[in-house]
Structure formats: C-alpha cells, structure tokens
Design a protein around this motif. Structure first.
Motif, PDB file in Angstrom:
ATOM      1  N   PRO A  49       0.824  -1.207   0.000  1.00 31.85           N
ATOM      2  CA  PRO A  49       0.000   0.000   0.000  1.00 31.85           C
ATOM      3  C   PRO A  49       0.861   1.261   0.000  1.00 31.85           C
ATOM      4  CG  PRO A  49      -0.339  -1.296   2.016  1.00 31.85           C
ATOM      5  CD  PRO A  49       0.660  -2.029   1.187  1.00 31.85           C
ATOM      6  N   SER A  50       0.342   2.345  -0.556  1.00 31.70           N
ATOM      7  CA  SER A  50       1.175   3.534  -0.665  1.00 31.70           C
ATOM      8  C   SER A  50       1.418   4.105   0.737  1.00 31.70           C
ATOM      9  CB  SER A  50       0.550   4.532  -1.630  1.00 31.70           C
ATOM     10  OG  SER A  50      -0.195   5.444  -0.956  1.00 31.70           O
ATOM     11  N   SER A 205       8.399  -9.842 -12.980  1.00 30.38           N
ATOM     12  CA  SER A 205       9.353 -10.275 -11.968  1.00 30.38           C
ATOM     13  C   SER A 205       9.488 -11.790 -11.859  1.00 30.38           C
ATOM     14  CB  SER A 205       8.992  -9.684 -10.615  1.00 30.38           C
ATOM     15  OG  SER A 205       7.729 -10.121 -10.218  1.00 30.38           O
ATOM     16  N   THR A 206      10.630 -12.205 -11.284  1.00 30.53           N
ATOM     17  CA  THR A 206      10.823 -13.612 -10.957  1.00 30.53           C
ATOM     18  C   THR A 206      10.233 -13.887  -9.580  1.00 30.53           C
ATOM     19  OG1 THR A 206      13.009 -13.035 -10.078  1.00 30.53           O
ATOM     20  CG2 THR A 206      12.918 -13.894 -12.312  1.00 30.53           C
ATOM     21  N   ARG A 207      10.180 -12.817  -8.745  1.00 33.83           N
ATOM     22  CA  ARG A 207       9.705 -12.975  -7.374  1.00 33.83           C
ATOM     23  C   ARG A 207       9.061 -11.660  -6.946  1.00 33.83           C
ATOM     24  NH1 ARG A 207      12.813 -13.590  -2.172  1.00 33.83           N
ATOM     25  NH2 ARG A 207      14.506 -12.506  -3.217  1.00 33.83           N
ATOM     26  N   ILE A 208       8.000 -11.775  -6.191  1.00 35.45           N
ATOM     27  CA  ILE A 208       7.325 -10.565  -5.698  1.00 35.45           C
ATOM     28  C   ILE A 208       7.459 -10.544  -4.190  1.00 35.45           C
ATOM     29  CG2 ILE A 208       5.091  -9.414  -5.474  1.00 35.45           C
ATOM     30  CD1 ILE A 208       4.311 -10.697  -8.170  1.00 35.45           C
ATOM     31  N   LEU A 209       7.874  -9.387  -3.653  1.00 40.48           N
ATOM     32  CA  LEU A 209       7.904  -9.206  -2.206  1.00 40.48           C
ATOM     33  C   LEU A 209       6.818  -8.200  -1.870  1.00 40.48           C
ATOM     34  CD1 LEU A 209      11.751  -9.007  -1.544  1.00 40.48           C
ATOM     35  CD2 LEU A 209      10.223 -10.965  -1.191  1.00 40.48           C
ATOM     36  N   ALA A 210       5.930  -8.573  -0.971  1.00 44.08           N
ATOM     37  CA  ALA A 210       4.789  -7.705  -0.673  1.00 44.08           C
ATOM     38  C   ALA A 210       4.843  -7.248   0.777  1.00 44.08           C
ATOM     39  CB  ALA A 210       3.491  -8.460  -0.938  1.00 44.08           C
ATOM     40  N   ALA A 211       4.738  -5.922   0.942  1.00 43.87           N
ATOM     41  CA  ALA A 211       4.626  -5.337   2.281  1.00 43.87           C
ATOM     42  C   ALA A 211       3.140  -5.183   2.536  1.00 43.87           C
ATOM     43  CB  ALA A 211       5.314  -3.979   2.310  1.00 43.87           C
ATOM     44  N   ASP A 212       2.655  -5.680   3.657  1.00 41.84           N
ATOM     45  CA  ASP A 212       1.208  -5.589   3.814  1.00 41.84           C
ATOM     46  C   ASP A 212       0.769  -4.462   4.746  1.00 41.84           C
ATOM     47  OD1 ASP A 212       2.095  -6.873   6.041  1.00 41.84           O
ATOM     48  OD2 ASP A 212       0.814  -8.637   5.829  1.00 41.84           O
ATOM     49  N   ARG A 213       1.661  -3.894   5.498  1.00 51.27           N
ATOM     50  CA  ARG A 213       1.273  -2.773   6.372  1.00 51.27           C
ATOM     51  C   ARG A 213       2.525  -2.077   6.896  1.00 51.27           C
ATOM     52  NH1 ARG A 213      -1.277  -6.625  10.799  1.00 51.27           N
ATOM     53  NH2 ARG A 213      -1.609  -7.777   8.882  1.00 51.27           N
ATOM     54  N   ALA A 214       2.323  -0.885   7.480  1.00 51.46           N
ATOM     55  CA  ALA A 214       3.422  -0.200   8.161  1.00 51.46           C
ATOM     56  C   ALA A 214       3.219  -0.399   9.666  1.00 51.46           C
ATOM     57  CB  ALA A 214       3.404   1.286   7.822  1.00 51.46           C
ATOM     58  N   PRO A 215       4.246  -0.559  10.473  1.00 48.58           N
ATOM     59  CA  PRO A 215       5.623  -0.713  10.040  1.00 48.58           C
ATOM     60  C   PRO A 215       5.848  -2.055   9.353  1.00 48.58           C
ATOM     61  CG  PRO A 215       5.455  -1.108  12.413  1.00 48.58           C
ATOM     62  CD  PRO A 215       4.101  -0.679  11.946  1.00 48.58           C
ATOM     63  N   ILE A 216       6.804  -2.057   8.426  1.00 45.36           N
ATOM     64  CA  ILE A 216       7.108  -3.303   7.711  1.00 45.36           C
ATOM     65  C   ILE A 216       7.995  -4.171   8.607  1.00 45.36           C
ATOM     66  CG2 ILE A 216       8.129  -4.300   5.640  1.00 45.36           C
ATOM     67  CD1 ILE A 216       7.670  -1.660   4.202  1.00 45.36           C
ATOM     68  N   GLN A 246      -4.354 -13.855  -5.676  1.00 43.39           N
ATOM     69  CA  GLN A 246      -3.762 -13.894  -4.317  1.00 43.39           C
ATOM     70  C   GLN A 246      -3.269 -12.514  -3.893  1.00 43.39           C
ATOM     71  OE1 GLN A 246      -0.655 -16.826  -3.341  1.00 43.39           O
ATOM     72  NE2 GLN A 246      -1.219 -17.846  -5.229  1.00 43.39           N
ATOM     73  N   LEU A 247      -2.618 -11.813  -4.848  1.00 38.92           N
ATOM     74  CA  LEU A 247      -2.059 -10.497  -4.510  1.00 38.92           C
ATOM     75  C   LEU A 247      -3.172  -9.494  -4.236  1.00 38.92           C
ATOM     76  CD1 LEU A 247       0.776 -10.494  -7.182  1.00 38.92           C
ATOM     77  CD2 LEU A 247       1.104 -10.524  -4.712  1.00 38.92           C
ATOM     78  N   LEU A 248      -4.225  -9.554  -5.049  1.00 41.17           N
ATOM     79  CA  LEU A 248      -5.336  -8.617  -4.832  1.00 41.17           C
ATOM     80  C   LEU A 248      -6.019  -8.901  -3.495  1.00 41.17           C
ATOM     81  CD1 LEU A 248      -6.698  -8.342  -8.468  1.00 41.17           C
ATOM     82  CD2 LEU A 248      -5.491  -6.580  -7.164  1.00 41.17           C
ATOM     83  N   ASP A 249      -6.134 -10.183  -3.141  1.00 44.61           N
ATOM     84  CA  ASP A 249      -6.697 -10.540  -1.826  1.00 44.61           C
ATOM     85  C   ASP A 249      -5.855  -9.944  -0.712  1.00 44.61           C
ATOM     86  OD1 ASP A 249      -8.808 -11.928  -2.715  1.00 44.61           O
ATOM     87  OD2 ASP A 249      -7.948 -13.931  -2.420  1.00 44.61           O
ATOM     88  N   MET A 250      -4.524 -10.042  -0.906  1.00 47.11           N
ATOM     89  CA  MET A 250      -3.617  -9.502   0.112  1.00 47.11           C
ATOM     90  C   MET A 250      -3.845  -8.004   0.272  1.00 47.11           C
ATOM     91  SD  MET A 250      -0.365  -7.978   0.682  1.00 47.11           S
ATOM     92  CE  MET A 250       0.115  -7.716  -0.991  1.00 47.11           C
ATOM     93  N   PHE A 251      -3.998  -7.291  -0.872  1.00 48.21           N
ATOM     94  CA  PHE A 251      -4.246  -5.839  -0.806  1.00 48.21           C
ATOM     95  C   PHE A 251      -5.574  -5.540  -0.116  1.00 48.21           C
ATOM     96  CE2 PHE A 251      -0.987  -5.047  -4.154  1.00 48.21           C
ATOM     97  CZ  PHE A 251      -0.306  -4.052  -3.472  1.00 48.21           C
ATOM     98  N   ARG A 252      -6.586  -6.339  -0.419  1.00 50.63           N
ATOM     99  CA  ARG A 252      -7.898  -6.116   0.213  1.00 50.63           C
ATOM    100  C   ARG A 252      -7.793  -6.288   1.721  1.00 50.63           C
ATOM    101  NH1 ARG A 252     -10.174  -9.516  -3.702  1.00 50.63           N
ATOM    102  NH2 ARG A 252     -10.390  -8.203  -5.518  1.00 50.63           N
TER     103      ARG A 252
END
Ligand code: ADP
Length: 263
Positions: A49-50, A205-216, A246-252
């Motif tokens: 998330p931004s 990408s070969t791999r995606i790293l997802a931050a789901d909230r702050a603080p990371i 899966q990624l959109l679920d994570m964002f939701r």
C-alpha cells in the motif's frame, strides 16, 4: 522458451539484516527488524500500500538513509543505480549529455570516450539518433528509456527502479514493460522494482515481495511461475490469474486492517 532465470543462484546482491528505521523527528518506526535477501540476477517486484515504506527501502539500499538498527549489505561493494518515478533529466542538457553525466562525475575519461560509451548505451535502449535532442523533444516513454540509460551508465549491477512507468499512459506502459523485460534478459542485472500495479509485477518479476502494512516487519514472498520471455497473453494463463488473485486478496486484507486500525 528459456527456463526461469537463475532460480537456484543463491549469491546475494542485497541483504537486509534485522533492519529498523524511522525518519528523524518522527516517533513511528516505518521498518522494524526486517530481513530479506535479493539474489544476483533476480527481477524482484516490491509491492504494497502507498506510504508503507517501499521507497524508504530503496533509500536504505542506496545509502540515502541509514538504518537505526541492523545492517543493509550490498555484498562485493557493488554499485546501486537508482531510477525515480520522474525521469529527472536535466532539461538544458541534450539527451547524450544527460546520459554521459555519471561518467563526468566519476571522472578519468576523455570527452570522446564518454560520448562513445554514451552513444553505445543510447542505441542499446533504442534511442539511436536522439542524442542531440533535448529531453522535452522526447515522448514520456523515450525519456524513461533515456533515464534508464543514464542509470546503466553508472555501471551499477543492482538497479533500483521506483515506479518508473507510473507517470506514463497505459499503452506506453505496456510497451515499456516488454522493453524492460528484454533489457533485463540481455544485461543480466539484478533489479528491484517498486510498482503498485499487480499485473506489472506478475509480468516482469521472478519474485514478488509484498509489504502488507506499516511498520514493515516482514515481506510476503510470491514466486512467479512463468518462464521468460513472457508475452502479454501469459497474463491470461491460469498461473498468472491465480497469482494476481492472491495479490489482490492480500491488498484487500491490508485495506481492511488499515480501516480497522484507524477506526
Ligand atoms: P511508499 O514508497 O511505500 O509509498 P515511502 O517510503 O515513500 O512510502 O514513505 C513512507 C512514509 O514515510 C510515508 O508516510 C511518508 O510520508 C514518510 N516519509 C517519507 N520521507 C520522509 C522524510 N524525509 N521525513 C519524514 N517522513 C518521511
């Protein structure tokens, strides 16, 4: 089709070891005890998330910021090349003069050698014949390619790209992402790429790293199971669709957490 590039190459290109960070004057940590490794030759997309701290991760990697705790390591002392969202080309310099700037800063080469090297890179990014133009005479996509060429001129092996296509229109973005994929396959650099566009992340990408909230505190990892070179039509295949879902679920979920925490 070539197989997935270097899936077993464990040589690290960048390492975060127990890193914590807060901007001076703020009492809120943005990053807490974060660990992750980028391996040589990978193309890693960083999404989240931004405002959660993605650009801050790039700033820690290119030493614009120092961690409060922990270590940010670039093994082998390799250089990082940083490319921001806006091209930041100097408007009064020609494209060629912009591109040779990193060599001018490093010093030690004659003007003729710098120009020869800059011309070579310019043609490798498809801008042969545009060197004498000013940046304003180029389209948005061409300016981003010139900016990418300037990042390559630093000689960096690790490229940090901060939403480089976000200011471009949709069709230009589509052609730029294909172009970037080709550059990566040819140059064999390591790329860490911030995007908020899930499809762009899956395509490149070969791999995606997802931050789901702050603080990371950690990054969720998703491997992208698509061989290279990729085509737009690969995004409609079952693996890509399931990963996107899966990624959109994570964002939701993140939105839900943010909403619950702020209410
Ligand atoms: P992202 O790239 O995920 O959108 P950033 O890393 O740019 O997030 O920013 C994370 C947070 O840190 C934001 O809330 C932003 O306002 C804040 N921030 C960014 N730069 C500074 C700074 N120089 N001083 C204080 N706070 C900052």
């Amino acid at each position: 089709m070539s197989p997935l590039r270097d899936p077993y190459d464990e040589t690290p290109a960048a390492v975060f070891r127990n890193v914590s960070f807060a901007y001076p004057g703020t009492d809120r940590a943005l990053i807490e005890n974060l660990n992750f490794t980028i391996r040589q030759g990978e193309f890693v997309a960083l999404i989240g998330p931004s405002g959660c701290g993605k650009s801050t991760i790039l700033r820690l990697l290119n030493r614009l910021n120092r961690p409060v705790q922990g270590d940010v390591e670039i093994p082998g002392g390799h250089l990082c090349g940083y490319m921001p969202q806006q091209d930041l080309l100097f408007p009064w310099r020609t494209v060629l003069e912009n591109i040779r700037l990193p060599l001018e800063v490093q010093g030690g080469l004659s003007a003729a050698s710098m120009d020869a090297r800059a011309k070579e890179i310019l043609s490798s990014v498809g801008l042969e014949g545009w060197g004498e133009k000013l940046p304003r005479e180029l389209s948005g996509g061409m300016r981003q390619r010139a900016s990418f060429a300037r990042t390559l001129m630093t000689g960096a092996d690790l490229l940090l790209l901060d939403e480089p296509f976000s200011a471009l229109d949709y069709l230009t973005r589509l052609s730029m992402r294909e172009w970037l994929m080709e550059q990566w396959q040819r140059d064999k650099k390591t790329i860490l790429f911030i995007t908020h566009d899930v499809e762009e992340a899956v395509f490149l990408s070969t791999r995606i790293l997802a931050a789901d909230r702050a603080p990371i505190r950690s990054l969720r990892e998703y491997r992208v199971p698509l061989p290279f070179p990729r085509k737009e039509s690969d995004l409609a295949g079952p693996e890509a669709l399931s990963l996107k879902a899966q990624l959109l679920d994570m964002f939701r979920e993140c939105e839900c957490v943010e909403h619950c925490e702020s209410s």
